[in-house]
Scaffold this motif. Structure first.
Motif, PDB file in Angstrom:
ATOM      1  N   ALA A  54      -3.750   4.113   3.540  1.00 37.01           N
ATOM      2  CA  ALA A  54      -3.884   3.018   3.914  1.00 37.01           C
ATOM      3  C   ALA A  54      -4.563   2.355   4.857  1.00 37.01           C
ATOM      4  N   GLU A  60      -2.214  -2.413   4.911  1.00 35.91           N
ATOM      5  CA  GLU A  60      -2.534  -0.823   5.680  1.00 35.91           C
ATOM      6  C   GLU A  60      -1.717  -0.180   6.763  1.00 35.91           C
ATOM      7  N   ASP A  62      -2.541  -5.173   0.545  1.00 38.28           N
ATOM      8  CA  ASP A  62      -2.119  -4.034   1.448  1.00 38.28           C
ATOM      9  C   ASP A  62      -2.132  -4.133   2.426  1.00 38.28           C
ATOM     10  N   ASP A  87       0.804  -1.274   0.267  1.00 44.29           N
ATOM     11  CA  ASP A  87       0.142   0.015   0.178  1.00 44.29           C
ATOM     12  C   ASP A  87       0.845   1.201  -0.135  1.00 44.29           C
ATOM     13  N   HIS A 129      -6.688  -4.943  -5.870  1.00 41.81           N
ATOM     14  CA  HIS A 129      -7.044  -4.557  -4.579  1.00 41.81           C
ATOM     15  C   HIS A 129      -6.995  -5.599  -3.221  1.00 41.81           C
ATOM     16  N   CYS A 188      -1.739  -4.608  -5.708  1.00 38.15           N
ATOM     17  CA  CYS A 188      -1.796  -3.881  -4.682  1.00 38.15           C
ATOM     18  C   CYS A 188      -1.951  -4.905  -3.456  1.00 38.15           C
TER      19      CYS A 188
END
Length: 304
Positions: free
Chosen positions: A139, A127, A125, A98, A202, A123
């Motif tokens: 993120a 976070e 992710d 991310d 994503h 991506c």
């Protein structure tokens, strides 16, 4: 449509990801869907090390490591170079976290999306900037703890909506995916494989050390993210057509939050505020899905 997992593994068992690393499981699924004729471009991120230190590699496909901000444009250059040599049957996949997508790599990604470069951009992710110490990224979700958002200044802004940013570019295909739903994951990666132009996937990637939970809970937490509607699974085609691919159960968000130490400070009032935000975002998404269905029906009537 149901698929069996391919028998051949393109991710070796000797990678150096953390126990319970969702990003490793996601890479396994992605390569199973795309197959041997894949090249992976990796910028600075957790996967820079998970892949192994030179001359070793945990993948059975070629890898090109690049700088933090250049995953998309490097992948685009690799694809154009292959085509110039008459090699057109190799998928080029950028694989970035991310930080390298929402933040540092957004400019390059936007440029590739605007040009509709023929790459798959994934991506994963988790976070936050997990590879360098669990720092805040755009993120990072609202009210979450990171090492750069300590008490009392927990993150006070919502997570950036990267899917809507990509939809605004009107790319051919964008989708959310989860390692807790492998069938849906494989369907989307295969659909991306059969589509030309910029394709964006994503993936929500729970991170045990960064999110503060036991490693054996990774898949459970990924599943709860979908069940609570925090991370709905859907597709966007050409920036207009929204399709929900997994119907969530509508589990209360507290069931997701309580398993993670990064949310351990939340009060009942703050949990309710997160619940209200999730419900609002869900209503917005469902309105787009409904509009897409209505537009599709209208088009079919005209054809008939």
């Amino acid at each position: 449509m149901r698929y069996e997992l391919p028998q051949e593994e393109l991710l070796y068992s000797g990678h150096i990801g953390c126990p319970g690393c969702s990003a490793s499981l996601s890479m396994r699924y992605a390569l199973q869907a795309l197959g041997k004729k894949t090249m992976v471009v990796i910028p600075a991120c957790c996967w820079s090390t998970v892949a192994g230190f030179f001359p070793s590699s945990s993948l059975k496909v070629p890898i090109l490591h690049t700088v933090f901000e250049a995953a998309a444009i490097t992948a685009s250059g690799v694809k154009k170079g292959l085509v110039a040599r008459g090699i057109e049957d190799v998928q080029v996949m950028a694989w970035a976290g991310d930080g390298g997508t929402f933040d540092i790599g957004l400019q390059a990604l936007s440029g590739c999306a605007e040009r509709n470069d023929d790459i798959i951009y994934v991506c994963y992710d988790n976070e936050g900037y997990m590879n360098t110490g669990i720092q805040r990224s755009s993120a990072t979700p609202l009210l979450s703890w990171t090492t750069t958002t300590p008490n009392p200044a927990f993150k006070d802004t919502p997570k950036k909506d990267i899917m809507e940013i990509m939809a605004a570019h009107r790319i051919p295909y964008a989708a959310t995916a989860s390692p807790a739903f492998p069938e849906d994951f494989l369907n989307k990666m295969r659909k991306a494989r059969e589509t030309q132009g910029l394709r964006f996937i994503h993936i929500l990637s729970p991170c045990p050390p960064g999110w503060k939970f036991p490693s054996e809970l990774s898949v459970k937490i990924a599943r709860l993210a979908v069940a609570t509607r925090i991370f709905p699974l859907y597709e966007i085609e050409k920036g207009r057509k929204y399709t929900l691919t997994v119907k969530p159960q509508g589990v209360p968000v507290r069931e997701y939050l309580k398993l993670q130490g990064r949310f351990g400070h939340l009060s009942a009032k703050e949990i309710q505020a997160i619940q209200a935000n999730v419900e609002e975002e869900w209503e917005i998404l469902m309105a787009k899905v409904a509009t897409s269905k209505a537009r599709c029906k209208k088009g079919l009537k005209k054809e008939n």
